[in-house]
Design an enzyme around this catalytic site. Structure first.
Site, PDB file in Angstrom:
ATOM      1  CG  PHE A 157      -2.350   0.108   0.969  1.00 19.71           C
ATOM      2  CD1 PHE A 157      -2.989  -0.797   0.148  1.00 19.71           C
ATOM      3  CD2 PHE A 157      -3.108   1.133   1.534  1.00 19.71           C
ATOM      4  CE1 PHE A 157      -4.349  -0.701  -0.102  1.00 19.71           C
ATOM      5  CE2 PHE A 157      -4.472   1.234   1.296  1.00 19.71           C
ATOM      6  CZ  PHE A 157      -5.087   0.318   0.474  1.00 19.71           C
ATOM      7  CD  GLN A 173      -5.774  10.323   3.211  1.00 25.97           C
ATOM      8  OE1 GLN A 173      -6.506   9.425   3.575  1.00 25.97           O
ATOM      9  NE2 GLN A 173      -4.458  10.265   3.346  1.00 25.97           N
ATOM     10  CG  HIS A 198      -8.601   7.791  -1.567  1.00 23.20           C
ATOM     11  ND1 HIS A 198      -8.407   7.288  -2.829  1.00 23.20           N
ATOM     12  CD2 HIS A 198      -8.262   6.804  -0.714  1.00 23.20           C
ATOM     13  CE1 HIS A 198      -7.962   6.039  -2.729  1.00 23.20           C
ATOM     14  NE2 HIS A 198      -7.873   5.722  -1.458  1.00 23.20           N
ATOM     15  CG  LEU A 257     -12.207   4.559  -1.497  1.00 19.63           C
ATOM     16  CD1 LEU A 257     -11.468   5.883  -1.595  1.00 19.63           C
ATOM     17  CD2 LEU A 257     -12.047   3.968  -0.107  1.00 19.63           C
ATOM     18  CD  GLU A 297      -3.066   3.848  -1.059  1.00 18.22           C
ATOM     19  OE1 GLU A 297      -3.790   4.753  -0.602  1.00 18.22           O
ATOM     20  OE2 GLU A 297      -1.938   3.611  -0.621  1.00 18.22           O
ATOM     21  NE  ARG A 353      -4.932   6.445   0.886  1.00 18.73           N
ATOM     22  CZ  ARG A 353      -5.789   5.823   1.697  1.00 18.73           C
ATOM     23  NH1 ARG A 353      -6.399   6.501   2.649  1.00 18.73           N
ATOM     24  NH2 ARG A 353      -6.034   4.546   1.562  1.00 18.73           N
ATOM     25  CG  HIS A 358     -10.739   8.648   1.927  1.00 18.11           C
ATOM     26  ND1 HIS A 358     -11.834   7.828   1.783  1.00 18.11           N
ATOM     27  CD2 HIS A 358      -9.737   7.862   2.424  1.00 18.11           C
ATOM     28  CE1 HIS A 358     -11.498   6.602   2.170  1.00 18.11           C
ATOM     29  NE2 HIS A 358     -10.248   6.605   2.582  1.00 18.11           N
ATOM     30  NE  ARG A 375      -6.616   7.584   7.154  1.00 15.10           N
ATOM     31  CZ  ARG A 375      -6.898   6.581   6.314  1.00 15.10           C
ATOM     32  NH1 ARG A 375      -6.235   5.463   6.364  1.00 15.10           N
ATOM     33  NH2 ARG A 375      -7.851   6.728   5.410  1.00 15.10           N
TER      34      ARG A 375
END
Lengths: 263, 618
Positions: B120, B233, B235, B249, B252, B308, B385, B420
């Site tokens: 990730f 954030q 995304h 969403l 990822e 991100r 997000h 994050r």
């Protein structure tokens, strides 16, 4: 796409009727979008449950043109063009208001099912060895988003109201999920028969047909559970063997009974 | 007025991952726990988490350990994180994941039967324990099914409108139930907020209607502080077409499994923009990136797996400079990897592979977008997000500065700093949720009973009912839409001082309109009424975000300032923004220095940075 006409059930536990609304349909719109549009512009107090709007939480269950479906996963352009779309609450549960039903019974049922009870960990760090093949079978059942559409469509609950004797397909899937978990040591087979009422299911597969997650409820969860019940309670060979063999959890049984399963 | 009254030692508000984990822990400590949630149990936004839970189990790569996870989290957060939280999180995440398995979670497996871990963004090694791309559902269902047998009393579909205080200590909460609109007073010696995020302050978001900054605002109104509110954030990959699914969403995990980003010219643009701090860990070419995806320990990760904040900005740049996809995003495709892998491994069945690895993405695009991701590229763009900012809490107990008031999960803050990493929120929920439950129970045992003052209860109920009594003036839905439009335009991914000052002015106008909102109908399950109440929270967090973003005159992590496009570490690299409500009701803000980091942790970071420390820590 132009306009669509929706016939939405409005009312509470005492009375109600269909009411017609129109919504502007845009590309890719789903029934939930249309209901939201009606809420924002014409009926701000129209009650409906929803959360993720992506088919992952199972909140927006309803009956669309008479079929149990998720409103967020039903595209307007998949419905017959030009025809009025009816949107009703699930019928198997008591109505609270408009499209919202009281599904609290399901939560009570789940509490009655004995929880997962793993064997002692295989490794010192508290973990177990499990192969993907074994995980696969259980993972299918754990895809369930608890939308209760299978409960809604099941005639044992919907037409015969056996809520106090039969847990319904959702919780047979839940039972299958714990029973078939290779780490589990519990035995819920007697309960499955006596308390959870698996005998009421006559495998019409209506539940499988409405499952938005595509879980093969009848074939993969209910029938194997029924077989385990039969093995344990009606098989004369097993009855005799049980007297002489040490007690074992179903599903982790000896090769002998493993062969019996499909007999 | 008539009130139902329920009394518990601890009230947990919110039943997503953090709330459930906190409730289980408090209950295990032997105190009575009430769990209050806005929706039905098991429907909270945690179900939307897809990719996995980050924990240095080292099942796939034995070089991983908590220090590397800690260093990755701090680098991702650009070193303004609360280092103690990041340390606890990295150290305890593996135990929290193993515990889930003991409670019935069934994770995907490695060939030797251990919990499988995937790659990730921002994580050096494959670290995310997962179940296909529906890890959040697995997590919430596991906690739910475990928790219902632990004596926790659950109150579903109840929304808390205000916290009650007794001489500065929290003493309970006032809530309404959706079904009838009746009020409930919850009396408690300790309250844990686990209310999630603020996504509904923006027009394009992956968040559900529930994410209206409730926990943030309840705490703020009760006297707690906020920290890091400028860091929202976005995304990089949300769906953008058709319009009705905009914002949903796209995990990822798609990029973690080999997905490639391309602009309309077909160029893989991420290779052209790799920040210096990440160059040593990023693949030099396509071959190396794909080898990393397959688990080659000597290969570095593809640039699509940069953090991100960075990937989101690159996508915005491509679209703004005319190289975007038809609907204003870019393309994300699986075909390049499949073709490359197919050549290496004859008999590779792409369609089967993707359906197994990314089942819910396949389903989501097929059903909602009419597109087969195994055959065609997806169109994606940034979506609001996650909120890095929130209630400031003590790193070792999760208690805010209001005695007895705890917070955990997304509504609490500190661990993530300016950005994050994916996978760190599910682990954060578990680690810090447990901590909150444990310390709330301790607090209860050490402190005497408290009162819930009637005047506060009456006042809060009167405030909540006010929209019914007003003449028809403003529609709450319309005010909410206008707020979302404005925040999207003026305080979004790319920020400028003059636009944000305009937003502050706009917020004053929206507040005045919110105070004129009228609601028709009755109190029974009336979403118009609920929206009118939620507006108060959304307006408060929007103001918090805007003021903090104005004060931080630099670009760092999720905060990108067009007028200050680079980091200014000298002025802003060692401070956090802190906000609170003054006695006159106005919002106050200051910068506060971050506590110095112990040498052991600095060493862990230096070890991952080729022996060098980043400027922020020197």
């Amino acid at each position: 796409m132009g306009q669509v006409t929706l016939k939405v059930w409005r009312g509470n536990s005492e009375s109600g009727q269909f009411q017609e609304y129109t919504a502007e349909a845009g590309e890719g719109m789903v029934v939930l979008d249309a209901v939201h549009q009606v809420q924002a512009t014409q009926a701000p107090d129209l009650a409906c449950r929803w959360n993720c709007k992506a088919g992952k939480c199972g909140s927006c269950s309803a009956e669309i043109n008479g079929k149990p479906r998720l409103m967020c996963m039903t595209r307007l352009d998949d419905l017959p063009p030009g025809e009025v779309i009816t949107v009703e609450p699930m019928r198997t549960f008591p109505l609270m208001k408009d499209l919202v039903t009281d599904v609290g019974w399901n939560y009570e049922v789940k509490k009655q099912i004995a929880p997962f009870a793993p064997r002692k960990a295989d490794h010192r760090d508290g973990t177990w060895k499990m192969h993907q093949d074994d995980a696969d079978r259980v993972q299918e059942f754990r895809k369930c988003i608890e939308c209760y559409l299978c409960q809604d469509v099941c005639h044992v609950l919907r037409d015969h109201h056996k809520h106090d004797q039969f847990v319904g397909p959702r919780f047979l899937v839940h039972l299958a999920q714990v029973e078939m978990n290779p780490l589990d040591t519990g035995d819920r087979i007697a309960d499955t028969k006596n308390k959870h009422g698996i005998g009421y299911c006559n495998i019409t597969k209506c539940c499988t047909n409405v499952c938005p997650e595509g879980i093969t409820i009848t074939d993969n969860a209910i029938i194997p559970l029924k077989e385990r019940v039969v093995d344990e309670h009606y098989d004369p060979v097993m009855m005799l063997l049980r007297l002489v063999l040490p007690k074992k959890k179903s599903g982790q049984r000896s090769a002998v009974s493993g062969q019996e399963t499909h007999g | 007025m008539d009130f139902q009254v329920h009394e518990h030692d601890v009230i947990v508000i919110g039943a997503g991952g953090a709330g459930l984990r906190a409730a289980i822990e408090a209950s295990a400590a032997g105190v009575s726990v009430g769990l209050v949630c806005k929706s039905l149990l098991g429907k909270a936004h945690t179900v939307m988490a897809e990719g996995g839970i980050a924990a240095a189990l080292a099942n796939v790569d034995n070089r991983d350990n908590w220090k590397v996870h800690f260093a990755d989290t701090m680098r991702g957060g650009q070193y303004v994180n609360n280092w103690r939280m990041a340390q606890l999180h990295a150290m305890e995440a593996p135990d929290r994941v193993r515990e889930l398995e003991a409670w019935g979670a069934v994770f995907d497996r490695t060939p030797d039967g251990k919990i499988l871990q995937r790659n990730f963004g921002g994580h050096k090694y494959p670290r995310l324990a997962h179940v296909g791309d529906r890890t959040g559902l697995e997590l919430i269902r596991t906690l739910q099914d475990h928790g219902i047998h632990k004596g926790i009393q659950v109150y579903m579909e109840r929304t808390v409108v205000r916290l009650l205080l007794d001489a500065g200590r929290v003493s309970g909460a006032l809530a309404y139930d959706r079904e009838r609109g009746r009020f409930t007073v919850f009396k408690a010696k300790a309250v844990i907020l686990a209310c999630g995020g603020i996504g509904k302050a923006y027009k394009i978001t992956s968040n559900s209607w529930e994410c209206t900054g409730d926990g943030h605002t309840l705490a703020y109104d009760a006297g707690a502080e906020w920290i890091d509110m400028e860091f929202v954030q976005f995304h990089p990959t949300g769906m953008i077409w058709p319009p009705s699914v905009r914002g949903i969403l796209v995990t990822e995990g798609v990029r973690g499994e080999g997905g490639v980003l391309r602009n309309k010219e077909g160029k893989r643009f991420m290779f052209g923009d790799i920040p210096d701090s990440y160059k040593p860990q990023t693949a030099k070419d396509e071959e190396e990136g794909f080898n990393y995806v397959l688990g080659d320990k000597n290969a570095n990760r593809p640039p699509e797996l940069l953090t991100r904040d960075h990937v989101a900005r690159c996508i915005v740049r491509e679209a703004r400079e005319g190289r975007g996809s038809p609907h204003g995003g870019v393309f994300l495709e699986l075909q390049t990897f499949a073709e490359w892998y197919g050549k290496k491994k004859p008999g590779f069945k792409a369609e089967e592979h993707w359906k197994k690895k990314l089942p819910s993405m396949y389903h989501q695009f097929k059903e909602l977008g009419g597109l087969d991701i195994t055959k065609e590229p997806m169109e994606v763009g940034p979506t609001t997000h996650y909120m890095m900012g929130g209630v400031r809490v003590d790193s070792d107990t999760q208690m805010s500065r209001v005695p007895g008031l705890f917070a955990c999960g997304e509504c609490a803050a500190g661990i993530n700093g300016a950005n994050r990493l994916g996978g760190n929120s599910l682990s954060d929920l578990l680690v810090l949720g447990k901590l909150a439950g444990e310390h709330a129970a301790k607090f209860v045992k050490a402190h005497p009973a408290v009162n819930t003052p009637n005047d506060q209860i009456e006042d809060a109920a009167k405030w909540a009912l006010a929209p019914f009594d007003r003449p028809p003036a403003e529609n709450p839905y319309q005010v909410m839409h206008d707020l979302q439009d404005m925040m999207q335009d003026l305080v979004g991914i790319v920020r400028k001082e003059d636009e944000m000052v305009r937003a502050l002015d706009g917020l004053e106008k929206l507040k005045a309109r919110a105070a004129r909102c009228h609601v028709a109908g009755h109190r029974e399950y009336n979403p118009g009424w609920h929206t009118a109440i939620d507006l108060h929270n959304l307006l408060a967090v929007s103001e918090g975000i805007t003021r903090a973003a104005i004060l931080r005159k630099e670009s760092r992590g999720a905060q990108f300032r067009d007028d200050y496009p680079t980091k200014n570490t000298r002025e802003f690299g060692r401070v956090n923004t802190i906000q609170w409500k003054a006695a006159d009701g106005s919002m106050q803000i200051k910068l506060e220095p971050i506590a110095p980091m112990p040498q052991e942790l600095k060493d862990a970071i230096a070890a991952e940075g080729g022996g060098k420390l980043p400027e922020e820590l020197v």
